[in-house]
Design a protein around this motif. Structure first.
Motif, PDB file in Angstrom:
ATOM      1  N   ILE A   1      28.087 -35.814   6.605  1.00 40.82           N
ATOM      2  CA  ILE A   1      27.270 -36.142   7.781  1.00 40.82           C
ATOM      3  C   ILE A   1      26.895 -37.617   7.787  1.00 40.82           C
ATOM      4  CG2 ILE A   1      25.011 -35.763   8.843  1.00 40.82           C
ATOM      5  CD1 ILE A   1      25.276 -32.835   7.866  1.00 40.82           C
ATOM      6  N   ALA A   2      26.548 -38.147   6.604  1.00 40.79           N
ATOM      7  CA  ALA A   2      26.223 -39.574   6.510  1.00 40.79           C
ATOM      8  C   ALA A   2      27.428 -40.424   6.910  1.00 40.79           C
ATOM      9  CB  ALA A   2      25.777 -39.909   5.089  1.00 40.79           C
ATOM     10  N   GLY A   3      28.606 -40.062   6.385  1.00 37.63           N
ATOM     11  CA  GLY A   3      29.815 -40.796   6.737  1.00 37.63           C
ATOM     12  C   GLY A   3      30.148 -40.664   8.211  1.00 37.63           C
ATOM     13  N   GLN A   4      29.937 -39.471   8.781  1.00 40.43           N
ATOM     14  CA  GLN A   4      30.220 -39.233  10.187  1.00 40.43           C
ATOM     15  C   GLN A   4      29.403 -40.152  11.084  1.00 40.43           C
ATOM     16  OE1 GLN A   4      29.323 -35.233  11.370  1.00 40.43           O
ATOM     17  NE2 GLN A   4      29.345 -35.690  13.547  1.00 40.43           N
ATOM     18  N   THR A   5      28.118 -40.277  10.796  1.00 41.19           N
ATOM     19  CA  THR A   5      27.244 -41.101  11.623  1.00 41.19           C
ATOM     20  C   THR A   5      27.626 -42.571  11.549  1.00 41.19           C
ATOM     21  OG1 THR A   5      25.444 -39.522  11.206  1.00 41.19           O
ATOM     22  CG2 THR A   5      24.835 -41.683  12.090  1.00 41.19           C
ATOM     23  N   ILE A   6      27.890 -43.068  10.335  1.00 42.71           N
ATOM     24  CA  ILE A   6      28.265 -44.470  10.170  1.00 42.71           C
ATOM     25  C   ILE A   6      29.600 -44.757  10.843  1.00 42.71           C
ATOM     26  CG2 ILE A   6      28.822 -46.260   8.471  1.00 42.71           C
ATOM     27  CD1 ILE A   6      26.935 -44.812   6.526  1.00 42.71           C
ATOM     28  N   LEU A   7      30.555 -43.839  10.704  1.00 45.90           N
ATOM     29  CA  LEU A   7      31.865 -44.032  11.314  1.00 45.90           C
ATOM     30  C   LEU A   7      31.786 -44.009  12.834  1.00 45.90           C
ATOM     31  CD1 LEU A   7      34.175 -41.936   8.974  1.00 45.90           C
ATOM     32  CD2 LEU A   7      34.439 -44.351   9.508  1.00 45.90           C
ATOM     33  N   ALA A   8      30.967 -43.120  13.397  1.00 51.06           N
ATOM     34  CA  ALA A   8      30.812 -43.070  14.847  1.00 51.06           C
ATOM     35  C   ALA A   8      30.301 -44.410  15.382  1.00 51.06           C
ATOM     36  CB  ALA A   8      29.864 -41.939  15.238  1.00 51.06           C
ATOM     37  N   SER A   9      29.368 -45.012  14.661  1.00 52.82           N
ATOM     38  CA  SER A   9      28.848 -46.316  15.069  1.00 52.82           C
ATOM     39  C   SER A   9      29.910 -47.401  14.938  1.00 52.82           C
ATOM     40  CB  SER A   9      27.626 -46.679  14.215  1.00 52.82           C
ATOM     41  OG  SER A   9      26.592 -45.742  14.385  1.00 52.82           O
ATOM     42  N   ALA A  10      30.679 -47.343  13.848  1.00 57.29           N
ATOM     43  CA  ALA A  10      31.721 -48.354  13.629  1.00 57.29           C
ATOM     44  C   ALA A  10      32.804 -48.280  14.692  1.00 57.29           C
ATOM     45  CB  ALA A  10      32.320 -48.181  12.237  1.00 57.29           C
ATOM     46  N   PHE A  11      33.241 -47.070  15.037  1.00 55.76           N
ATOM     47  CA  PHE A  11      34.266 -46.923  16.068  1.00 55.76           C
ATOM     48  C   PHE A  11      33.727 -47.333  17.437  1.00 55.76           C
ATOM     49  CE2 PHE A  11      36.657 -44.364  13.000  1.00 55.76           C
ATOM     50  CZ  PHE A  11      37.958 -44.747  13.305  1.00 55.76           C
ATOM     51  N   ALA A  12      32.448 -47.085  17.696  1.00 52.16           N
ATOM     52  CA  ALA A  12      31.868 -47.493  18.975  1.00 52.16           C
ATOM     53  C   ALA A  12      31.886 -49.013  19.119  1.00 52.16           C
ATOM     54  CB  ALA A  12      30.442 -46.967  19.093  1.00 52.16           C
ATOM     55  N   LYS A  13      31.675 -49.722  18.012  1.00 57.59           N
ATOM     56  CA  LYS A  13      31.705 -51.191  18.028  1.00 57.59           C
ATOM     57  C   LYS A  13      33.101 -51.751  17.813  1.00 57.59           C
ATOM     58  CE  LYS A  13      28.581 -51.477  14.752  1.00 57.59           C
ATOM     59  NZ  LYS A  13      27.598 -52.006  13.784  1.00 57.59           N
ATOM     60  N   LYS A  14      34.086 -50.835  17.617  1.00 56.80           N
ATOM     61  CA  LYS A  14      35.464 -51.241  17.307  1.00 56.80           C
ATOM     62  C   LYS A  14      35.527 -52.094  16.049  1.00 56.80           C
ATOM     63  CE  LYS A  14      36.920 -51.031  22.155  1.00 56.80           C
ATOM     64  NZ  LYS A  14      37.424 -49.655  21.987  1.00 56.80           N
ATOM     65  N   ASP A  15      34.627 -51.785  15.133  1.00 58.01           N
ATOM     66  CA  ASP A  15      34.595 -52.476  13.841  1.00 58.01           C
ATOM     67  C   ASP A  15      35.452 -51.678  12.853  1.00 58.01           C
ATOM     68  OD1 ASP A  15      34.057 -53.878  11.559  1.00 58.01           O
ATOM     69  OD2 ASP A  15      31.872 -53.626  11.636  1.00 58.01           O
ATOM     70  N   TYR A  16      36.763 -51.862  12.940  1.00 54.55           N
ATOM     71  CA  TYR A  16      37.688 -51.035  12.178  1.00 54.55           C
ATOM     72  C   TYR A  16      37.649 -51.330  10.680  1.00 54.55           C
ATOM     73  CZ  TYR A  16      39.455 -49.925  16.808  1.00 54.55           C
ATOM     74  OH  TYR A  16      39.560 -49.510  18.103  1.00 54.55           O
ATOM     75  N   GLU A  17      37.276 -52.542  10.332  1.00 58.31           N
ATOM     76  CA  GLU A  17      37.166 -52.857   8.905  1.00 58.31           C
ATOM     77  C   GLU A  17      36.038 -52.055   8.264  1.00 58.31           C
ATOM     78  OE1 GLU A  17      38.372 -54.341   5.400  1.00 58.31           O
ATOM     79  OE2 GLU A  17      39.357 -54.672   7.344  1.00 58.31           O
ATOM     80  N   SER A  18      34.913 -51.966   8.964  1.00 56.57           N
ATOM     81  CA  SER A  18      33.800 -51.150   8.452  1.00 56.57           C
ATOM     82  C   SER A  18      34.166 -49.675   8.430  1.00 56.57           C
ATOM     83  CB  SER A  18      32.557 -51.353   9.327  1.00 56.57           C
ATOM     84  OG  SER A  18      32.080 -52.677   9.217  1.00 56.57           O
ATOM     85  N   ALA A  19      34.921 -49.238   9.439  1.00 58.86           N
ATOM     86  CA  ALA A  19      35.346 -47.834   9.481  1.00 58.86           C
ATOM     87  C   ALA A  19      36.223 -47.504   8.278  1.00 58.86           C
ATOM     88  CB  ALA A  19      36.095 -47.552  10.780  1.00 58.86           C
ATOM     89  N   LYS A  20      37.161 -48.387   7.976  1.00 58.60           N
ATOM     90  CA  LYS A  20      38.040 -48.157   6.827  1.00 58.60           C
ATOM     91  C   LYS A  20      37.250 -48.148   5.523  1.00 58.60           C
ATOM     92  CE  LYS A  20      40.624 -51.509   5.295  1.00 58.60           C
ATOM     93  NZ  LYS A  20      41.703 -52.516   5.150  1.00 58.60           N
ATOM     94  N   THR A  21      36.363 -49.116   5.364  1.00 52.74           N
ATOM     95  CA  THR A  21      35.566 -49.203   4.134  1.00 52.74           C
ATOM     96  C   THR A  21      34.686 -47.973   3.959  1.00 52.74           C
ATOM     97  OG1 THR A  21      35.536 -51.623   4.316  1.00 52.74           O
ATOM     98  CG2 THR A  21      33.887 -50.606   2.881  1.00 52.74           C
ATOM     99  N   THR A  22      34.051 -47.551   5.053  1.00 52.11           N
ATOM    100  CA  THR A  22      33.168 -46.379   4.999  1.00 52.11           C
ATOM    101  C   THR A  22      33.943 -45.116   4.634  1.00 52.11           C
ATOM    102  OG1 THR A  22      31.677 -47.324   6.650  1.00 52.11           O
ATOM    103  CG2 THR A  22      31.575 -44.945   6.312  1.00 52.11           C
ATOM    104  N   ALA A  23      35.104 -44.934   5.276  1.00 53.99           N
ATOM    105  CA  ALA A  23      35.902 -43.734   5.018  1.00 53.99           C
ATOM    106  C   ALA A  23      36.329 -43.658   3.560  1.00 53.99           C
ATOM    107  CB  ALA A  23      37.131 -43.721   5.926  1.00 53.99           C
ATOM    108  N   PHE A  24      36.831 -44.747   3.030  1.00 54.23           N
ATOM    109  CA  PHE A  24      37.299 -44.746   1.644  1.00 54.23           C
ATOM    110  C   PHE A  24      36.147 -44.571   0.660  1.00 54.23           C
ATOM    111  CE2 PHE A  24      41.219 -47.455   2.899  1.00 54.23           C
ATOM    112  CZ  PHE A  24      41.802 -46.317   3.430  1.00 54.23           C
TER     113      PHE A  24
END
Length: 382
Positions: free
Chosen positions: A230-253
């Motif tokens: 759930i924590a990862g889901q929330t952070i990733l949703a925010s990252a994708f909304a901002k199109k911050d793909y580097e943060s999305a990749k870092t968060t997922a890994f």
């Protein structure tokens, strides 16, 4: 707990069958309601913040121009006050959150429907699960299922509230985003576990009692991984909304790494503790023997389970609901076939082997999406 210890394997097995039914019916409503609300509320929270910041900057620019134009007519302090009031107005605008009220209404209605369905259809459902009218499990199972069903409205309402606060702010109606896809996925997920419980019940009260103890332990530990997801889901949703793909990749890994570590720790803890703590659930020797057979499966598969739940959160955070639904249906079909084949040939052990295959396939499906850079993860290929 004390009631189950005093009454033995029949009552424990009856409760196990009832819980399997409740979980199947409840999760059909719970996961779409909570997960969709969380993802889109978090996403809207981010886009709303960006929109507010842009509006504030625009207001400040307008205020600066107005301030310059009015400096010759008004004292400087009064013109500055006008500029500040324009900025304060945008900051204190009241938010309208239609998805929150919609989630609360849907949660309440679904809870009432679930309660009525389980109460009125309790006996036919239990018969389908393998607990027939001549079974010693039928009476305690009916009692538990009926009483437990009364709490369905409160449960779904509280989970709707939980989903709203996870996301923290407004978004589109949660069910609009699902296209019923996530509901299909939840049905596939819970159907495998329900089939497994039914097959265990058909083998008798002793296997069912042992199966239910091991299953509930596994589900309890999975809640820890679900919290991480759930924590990862929330952070990733925010990252994708901002199109911050580097943060999305870092968060997922990073979340996947933490999930693997959590799973390994849980595996060790369960292997050590459950051999000594299984007596807390029952004193029936035959049930304890079968619990000792299921414990290694529950413990060893903890890393796989943790990764499966984390992958779910990652997919939800990326709004990849279509893949989550279709891949889970395919996993469920293969797993159910394994359940019937292995339970009929190996028995109790076969059920656990099939469930291990089921969780492994869930993890593989999540890894396949990110590993190949498909869907919302196509940016990984570049």
């Amino acid at each position: 707990m004390q009631y189950l210890r005093q009454n033995g394997s029949v009552e424990l097995a009856a409760v196990g069958v009832s819980i399997a039914v409740i979980n199947q019916v409840s999760r059909i409503a719970i996961f779409p309601l909570v997960s969709i609300t969380t993802s889109f509320v978090a996403e809207e929270d981010t886009t709303g913040r960006l929109r507010t910041e842009a509006q504030e900057n625009e207001n400040l620019e307008k205020g600066f121009v107005i301030n310059k134009e009015m400096e010759t007519f008004l004292p400087q302090s009064e013109s500055q006050c006008n500029t500040q009031s324009m900025s304060a107005k945008s900051k204190h605008e009241r938010m309208h959150i239609p998805s929150a009220s919609t989630a609360l209404v849907i949660g309440s209605v679904l809870g009432l429907i679930q309660a009525l369905f389980l109460i009125l259809a309790a006996k036919p459902i239990l018969n389908y699960m393998g607990v027939h009218s001549d079974s010693p499990m039928i009476k305690p199972a009916l009692q538990y299922l009926t009483l437990r069903s009364l709490g369905a409205p409160a449960l779904l309402l509280s989970l709707a509230v939980q989903g709203i606060f996870r996301g923290f702010k407004d978004t589109k109606t949660p069910f609009y985003a699902t296209r019923f896809l996530l509901m299909v996925r939840v049905i596939a997920v819970t159907f495998c576990v329900t089939i497994a419980a039914s097959l265990a019940a058909r083998q008798g009260s002793t296997p069912m009692a042992a199966f239910q103890v091991c299953l509930q332990i596994g589900l309890a530990t999975s809640l820890l991984a679900d919290g991480l997801a759930i924590a990862g889901q929330t952070i990733l949703a925010s990252a994708f909304a901002k199109k911050d793909y580097e943060s999305a990749k870092t968060t997922a890994f990073r979340v996947l790494q933490l999930g693997l570590v959590l799973g390994l720790l849980l595996s060790v803890i369960l292997l050590v503790l459950l051999h000594f703590a299984s007596g807390l659930f029952t004193k029936d020797v035959s049930v304890l023997q079968l619990i000792s057979v299921g414990i290694p499966f529950v413990a060893v598969t903890q890393p796989i389970n943790a990764l499966a739940f984390v992958f779910d959160g990652i997919n939800y955070g990326a709004s990849d609901f279509a893949y989550s639904a279709y891949s889970m249906v395919l996993v469920a079909v293969v797993s159910i076939l394994c359940l019937f084949i292995l339970s009929s040939s190996i028995g109790y052990v076969g059920i656990w082997i099939a469930l291990s295959i089921y969780m492994s396939l869930r993890t593989f499906a999540g890894f396949l999406r990110i590993g190949t850079g498909m869907g919302p993860w196509s940016f990984l290929r570049t």
